[in-house]
Motif scaffolding. Structure first.
Motif, short mmCIF file in Angstrom:
data_model
loop_
_atom_site.label_atom_id
_atom_site.label_comp_id
_atom_site.label_asym_id
_atom_site.label_seq_id
_atom_site.Cartn_x
_atom_site.Cartn_y
_atom_site.Cartn_z
N ASP A 58 30.67 -8.94 39.28
CA ASP A 58 31.53 -8.51 38.17
C ASP A 58 30.76 -7.73 37.11
O ASP A 58 31.35 -7.28 36.12
CB ASP A 58 32.20 -9.72 37.51
N GLY A 59 29.47 -7.57 37.29
CA GLY A 59 28.67 -6.84 36.31
C GLY A 59 27.37 -7.56 36.03
O GLY A 59 27.37 -8.77 35.82
N GLN A 60 26.28 -6.80 36.04
CA GLN A 60 24.96 -7.40 35.87
C GLN A 60 24.62 -7.50 34.39
O GLN A 60 24.16 -6.54 33.78
CB GLN A 60 23.91 -6.56 36.61
N ARG A 61 24.86 -8.68 33.83
CA ARG A 61 24.49 -8.94 32.44
C ARG A 61 23.24 -9.81 32.44
O ARG A 61 23.16 -10.79 33.17
CB ARG A 61 25.63 -9.63 31.70
N THR A 62 22.30 -9.47 31.59
CA THR A 62 21.06 -10.24 31.58
C THR A 62 21.04 -11.23 30.43
O THR A 62 21.80 -11.13 29.47
CB THR A 62 19.84 -9.31 31.48
N THR A 63 20.17 -12.22 30.57
CA THR A 63 19.87 -13.18 29.51
C THR A 63 18.36 -13.30 29.41
O THR A 63 17.63 -12.78 30.26
CB THR A 63 20.48 -14.55 29.82
N GLY A 64 17.86 -13.99 28.40
CA GLY A 64 16.43 -14.14 28.24
C GLY A 64 15.82 -14.97 29.36
O GLY A 64 16.47 -15.90 29.88
N PHE A 65 14.59 -14.67 29.72
CA PHE A 65 13.98 -15.39 30.85
C PHE A 65 13.83 -16.88 30.56
O PHE A 65 13.83 -17.69 31.49
CB PHE A 65 12.63 -14.76 31.23
N ASP A 66 13.72 -17.27 29.30
CA ASP A 66 13.66 -18.69 28.97
C ASP A 66 14.93 -19.41 29.42
O ASP A 66 14.88 -20.58 29.82
CB ASP A 66 13.47 -18.89 27.47
N GLN A 67 16.06 -18.71 29.35
CA GLN A 67 17.31 -19.30 29.81
C GLN A 67 17.33 -19.46 31.33
O GLN A 67 17.94 -20.39 31.86
CB GLN A 67 18.50 -18.46 29.33
N TRP A 68 16.68 -18.54 32.03
CA TRP A 68 16.55 -18.70 33.48
C TRP A 68 15.79 -19.98 33.80
O TRP A 68 16.19 -20.76 34.65
CB TRP A 68 15.83 -17.52 34.09
N VAL A 69 14.67 -20.16 33.09
CA VAL A 69 13.84 -21.34 33.33
C VAL A 69 14.61 -22.61 32.96
O VAL A 69 14.53 -23.63 33.67
CB VAL A 69 12.52 -21.24 32.55
N ASP A 70 15.34 -22.57 31.85
CA ASP A 70 16.16 -23.72 31.45
C ASP A 70 17.12 -24.11 32.56
O ASP A 70 17.29 -25.30 32.85
CB ASP A 70 16.96 -23.40 30.18
N ARG A 71 17.76 -23.12 33.15
CA ARG A 71 18.76 -23.39 34.22
C ARG A 71 18.09 -24.03 35.43
O ARG A 71 18.62 -24.98 36.02
CB ARG A 71 19.45 -22.09 34.61
N VAL A 72 16.92 -23.53 35.79
CA VAL A 72 16.20 -24.09 36.94
C VAL A 72 15.80 -25.54 36.65
O VAL A 72 15.95 -26.43 37.50
CB VAL A 72 14.96 -23.24 37.28
N CYS A 73 15.27 -25.78 35.47
CA CYS A 73 14.83 -27.14 35.12
C CYS A 73 16.01 -28.11 35.05
O CYS A 73 15.88 -29.29 35.43
CB CYS A 73 14.07 -27.12 33.80
N ALA A 74 17.17 -27.64 34.59
CA ALA A 74 18.35 -28.49 34.55
C ALA A 74 18.80 -28.84 35.96
O ALA A 74 19.16 -30.00 36.24
CB ALA A 74 19.48 -27.78 33.79
N GLU A 75 18.78 -27.86 36.86
CA GLU A 75 19.15 -28.13 38.26
C GLU A 75 18.15 -29.10 38.89
O GLU A 75 18.52 -30.00 39.64
CB GLU A 75 19.18 -26.82 39.04
N PHE A 76 16.87 -28.90 38.58
CA PHE A 76 15.83 -29.80 39.09
C PHE A 76 16.09 -31.23 38.65
O PHE A 76 15.98 -32.18 39.46
CB PHE A 76 14.46 -29.34 38.60
N ALA A 77 16.43 -31.42 37.38
CA ALA A 77 16.66 -32.77 36.86
C ALA A 77 17.80 -33.46 37.59
O ALA A 77 17.71 -34.65 37.92
CB ALA A 77 16.95 -32.71 35.36
N GLN A 78 18.87 -32.72 37.87
CA GLN A 78 19.99 -33.30 38.60
C GLN A 78 19.60 -33.68 40.02
O GLN A 78 19.96 -34.76 40.52
CB GLN A 78 21.17 -32.31 38.63
N LEU A 79 18.86 -32.81 40.68
CA LEU A 79 18.42 -33.09 42.05
C LEU A 79 17.48 -34.29 42.10
O LEU A 79 17.56 -35.12 43.01
CB LEU A 79 17.73 -31.86 42.64
N ARG A 80 16.61 -34.39 41.11
CA ARG A 80 15.64 -35.50 41.13
C ARG A 80 16.33 -36.84 40.92
O ARG A 80 15.92 -37.85 41.49
CB ARG A 80 14.58 -35.28 40.06
N GLN A 81 17.37 -36.85 40.11
CA GLN A 81 18.13 -38.09 39.93
C GLN A 81 18.73 -38.57 41.24
O GLN A 81 18.79 -39.77 41.52
CB GLN A 81 19.25 -37.88 38.90
#
Length: 279
Positions: A58-81
């Protein structure tokens, strides 16, 4: 890896989870072969969509790379639980993103698999114009510039390359990545790469780096960067002899899957990987 081994592994309990990170402005299709191999070997696989990083029809909108890392770490936390043992695995820009995440996660991550690490873009197809890239990324001169995929599309296998060409004609995306990437995404990725190079000494989990000798985007000097920067993490490297940058879909894709599975099993069992060559 034999079919009988995969069949036996499929019947075993889930060993843990692997969080997969494809390249910039791409999809998990880049890692389909690895996904299916991991699942057959008893691993849960997660390949989350990351807003501002992943491909968006639908369109390539970017966000700050810190937000990319935040998303990965949040997914990691869910998987680890849910699964306890969680590894990360990324290709190209996804390798840098995985490194940024494990630098933050410390020993919580069981391990990280880096495919075609691109902390330095110096492969044989990258011309001298790469030194002009900062002008495109950080000055008004680059407002209308876009990076466009071109031959060999990161692939040495001619049949796969022809298939990619057809995919890019039919739609905006292929298993080798997006047809074009805008300056905003590339600027954030450049910031990510710089941040990762400064934080390599914060990585505390075992690392497997898989890299093609003939990688046209990122040379083996990237392995040297890892070897010098990872001061507190065991590094194992495998150099692949019959692929270009997109090793997950090229001629060595089976070896990529086998090395990843052996590494994941080894770290889950608390032993050193047996099929990898320590750096």
């Amino acid at each position: 890896m034999t079919a009988s081994f995969l069949s036996d592994a499929a019947a075993s309990p889930v060993r843990g989870a692997v969080l997969l990170l494809p390249g910039l402005c791409s999809t998990a299709d880049e890692l389909l072969h690895l996904q299916s191999s991991l699942r057959r070997s008893g691993w849960h696989v997660s390949a989350p969509h990351i807003a501002g990083y992943s491909f968006d029809a639908d369109g390539q909108r970017t966000t700050g790379f810190d937000q990319w890392v935040d998303r990965v770490c949040a997914e990691f936390a869910q998987l680890r639980q849910q699964y306890g043992t969680v590894l990360l695995a990324g290709i190209s820009a996804g390798a840098a993103l995985a490194l940024a995440a494990v630098a933050r996660l410390g020993q919580a991550a069981a391990g990280v698999v880096l495919m075609s690490t691109t902390l330095r873009m110096d492969g044989w197809s990258v011309g001298r114009s790469r030194w002009l890239l900062p002008l495109a990324l950080y000055t008004p001169l680059g407002r209308l510039w876009r990076y466009r995929e071109r031959a060999p599309y990161g692939v040495k296998n001619q049949r796969v390359r022809e298939w990619i060409v057809q995919e890019l004609k039919d739609r905006q995306i292929s298993r080798a990545g997006c047809a074009a990437i805008g300056v905003a995404h590339l600027r954030e990725y450049d910031r990510l790469r710089r941040a990762v190079r400064r934080s390599l000494d914060r990585v505390r989990c075992p690392v497997l780096a898989l890299h093609a000798r003939e990688d046209e985007v990122a040379s083996l000097s990237n392995i040297d960067l890892l070897a010098h920067g990872l001061k507190h993490a065991p590094l194992h490297t495998v150099v692949l002899e019959n692929s270009y940058h997109m090793i997950s879909i090229d001629n060595d894709r089976r070896q990529v899957a086998e090395e990843t599975i052996e590494f994941a099993r080894a770290v889950a069992e608390g032993r050193a990987p047996s099929t990898c060559n320590p750096s």
